[in-house]
Motif scaffolding. Structure first.
Motif, PDB file in Angstrom:
ATOM      1  N   GLY A 199       5.600   1.385   0.913  1.00  0.00           N
ATOM      2  CA  GLY A 199       4.727   0.872  -0.133  1.00  0.00           C
ATOM      3  C   GLY A 199       5.436   0.787  -1.401  1.00  0.00           C
ATOM      4  O   GLY A 199       4.941   0.296  -2.326  1.00  0.00           O
ATOM      5  N   PHE A 200       6.551   1.399  -1.789  1.00  0.00           N
ATOM      6  CA  PHE A 200       7.372   1.584  -3.038  1.00  0.00           C
ATOM      7  C   PHE A 200       8.485   1.961  -2.636  1.00  0.00           C
ATOM      8  O   PHE A 200       8.897   2.322  -1.560  1.00  0.00           O
ATOM      9  N   THR A 201       9.312   1.824  -3.802  1.00  0.00           N
ATOM     10  CA  THR A 201      10.797   2.039  -3.515  1.00  0.00           C
ATOM     11  C   THR A 201      11.123   3.655  -4.033  1.00  0.00           C
ATOM     12  O   THR A 201      10.729   3.870  -5.048  1.00  0.00           O
ATOM     13  N   VAL A 202      11.344   4.384  -2.882  1.00  0.00           N
ATOM     14  CA  VAL A 202      11.457   5.912  -3.141  1.00  0.00           C
ATOM     15  C   VAL A 202      12.118   6.553  -4.182  1.00  0.00           C
ATOM     16  O   VAL A 202      11.681   7.577  -4.658  1.00  0.00           O
ATOM     17  N   GLN A 233       0.873  -1.235   0.060  1.00  0.00           N
ATOM     18  CA  GLN A 233       0.093   0.281  -0.151  1.00  0.00           C
ATOM     19  C   GLN A 233       0.844   1.234   0.094  1.00  0.00           C
ATOM     20  O   GLN A 233       1.613   1.250   0.854  1.00  0.00           O
ATOM     21  N   VAL A 234       0.717   1.995  -1.028  1.00  0.00           N
ATOM     22  CA  VAL A 234       1.540   3.365  -0.879  1.00  0.00           C
ATOM     23  C   VAL A 234       0.970   4.397   0.061  1.00  0.00           C
ATOM     24  O   VAL A 234      -0.095   4.587  -0.011  1.00  0.00           O
ATOM     25  N   GLN A 235       1.800   4.949   0.597  1.00  0.00           N
ATOM     26  CA  GLN A 235       1.615   5.847   1.878  1.00  0.00           C
ATOM     27  C   GLN A 235       2.861   7.066   1.607  1.00  0.00           C
ATOM     28  O   GLN A 235       3.865   6.627   1.598  1.00  0.00           O
ATOM     29  N   LEU A 236       2.262   8.273   1.611  1.00  0.00           N
ATOM     30  CA  LEU A 236       3.090   9.404   2.095  1.00  0.00           C
ATOM     31  C   LEU A 236       2.643  10.225   3.334  1.00  0.00           C
ATOM     32  O   LEU A 236       1.298  10.543   3.160  1.00  0.00           O
ATOM     33  N   VAL A 237       3.548  10.445   4.293  1.00  0.00           N
ATOM     34  CA  VAL A 237       3.130  11.049   5.493  1.00  0.00           C
ATOM     35  C   VAL A 237       3.905  12.353   5.540  1.00  0.00           C
ATOM     36  O   VAL A 237       5.325  12.192   5.620  1.00  0.00           O
ATOM     37  N   GLU A 238       3.502  13.558   5.663  1.00  0.00           N
ATOM     38  CA  GLU A 238       4.310  14.976   5.685  1.00  0.00           C
ATOM     39  C   GLU A 238       4.330  15.053   7.191  1.00  0.00           C
ATOM     40  O   GLU A 238       3.259  14.993   8.020  1.00  0.00           O
ATOM     41  N   SER A 239       5.293  15.911   7.591  1.00  0.00           N
ATOM     42  CA  SER A 239       5.493  16.389   8.945  1.00  0.00           C
ATOM     43  C   SER A 239       6.592  17.606   9.079  1.00  0.00           C
ATOM     44  O   SER A 239       7.198  17.743   7.863  1.00  0.00           O
ATOM     45  N   GLY A 240       6.514  18.404  10.123  1.00  0.00           N
ATOM     46  CA  GLY A 240       7.643  19.209  10.237  1.00  0.00           C
ATOM     47  C   GLY A 240       6.885  20.613  10.018  1.00  0.00           C
ATOM     48  O   GLY A 240       7.774  21.565  10.148  1.00  0.00           O
ATOM     49  N   GLY A 241       5.822  20.737   9.662  1.00  0.00           N
ATOM     50  CA  GLY A 241       5.137  22.243   9.339  1.00  0.00           C
ATOM     51  C   GLY A 241       4.935  22.785  10.779  1.00  0.00           C
ATOM     52  O   GLY A 241       4.711  22.245  11.981  1.00  0.00           O
ATOM     53  N   ASP A 242       5.157  24.109  10.658  1.00  0.00           N
ATOM     54  CA  ASP A 242       5.167  24.923  12.171  1.00  0.00           C
ATOM     55  C   ASP A 242       4.959  26.332  11.971  1.00  0.00           C
ATOM     56  O   ASP A 242       5.057  26.803  10.634  1.00  0.00           O
ATOM     57  N   LEU A 243       4.914  27.145  12.861  1.00  0.00           N
ATOM     58  CA  LEU A 243       4.918  28.432  12.815  1.00  0.00           C
ATOM     59  C   LEU A 243       6.250  28.993  12.882  1.00  0.00           C
ATOM     60  O   LEU A 243       7.017  28.926  13.882  1.00  0.00           O
TER      61      LEU A 243
END
Length: 128
Positions: free
Chosen positions: A26-29, A1-11
């Motif tokens: 879920g895949f080879t990046v 299952q292909v998934q992408l999860v972002e993080s790091g956003g801030d003020l």
């Protein structure tokens, strides 16, 4: 299952820096082009930066609005794609998304229809 999860956003204050992360599974990046896009409510989504898929030597592309300030990179063992954002401006305020191309081996570009998998987004706010 292909998934992408972002993080790091801030003020962050104008002139500051942030590094956004896109965790993939879920895949080879490095097989696929990965793009970073951003969107402000009421406006169209904008392509920000792209890194190519296999066979394209990790070629990178940037929108004129971020060229010289943002850097996209990929850590293959960790299956991560990063967006280092420097000298941030108020107009960089947006929700940022990472996306994976449908097809292998493409350079990547702002053409959203060529991306088949998207993360949920992470909010970046640049304000004093």
């Amino acid at each position: 299952q292909v998934q992408l999860v972002e993080s790091g956003g801030d003020l962050v204050q104008p002139g500051g820096s942030l590094r956004l992360s896109c965790a993939t599974s879920g895949f080879t990046v490095d097989d696929y082009a990965i793009g970073w896009f951003r969107q402000v409510p009421g406006k169209e989504r904008e392509g920000v930066s792209f890194i190519s898929g296999r066979g394209r030597d990790d070629s990178t592309t940037y929108a004129n609005s971020v060229k010289g300030r943002f850097i996209i990179s990929r850590d293959k063992p960790k299956k991560m794609v990063y967006l280092q954002m420097n000298n941030l401006k108020a107009e960089d305020t947006a929700t940022y998304y990472c996306a994976r191309a449908w097809a292998r081996g493409w350079f990547g570009s702002h053409e959203e229809a060529r991306y088949g998998y998207w993360g949920q987004g992470t909010q970046v706010t640049v304000s004093s």
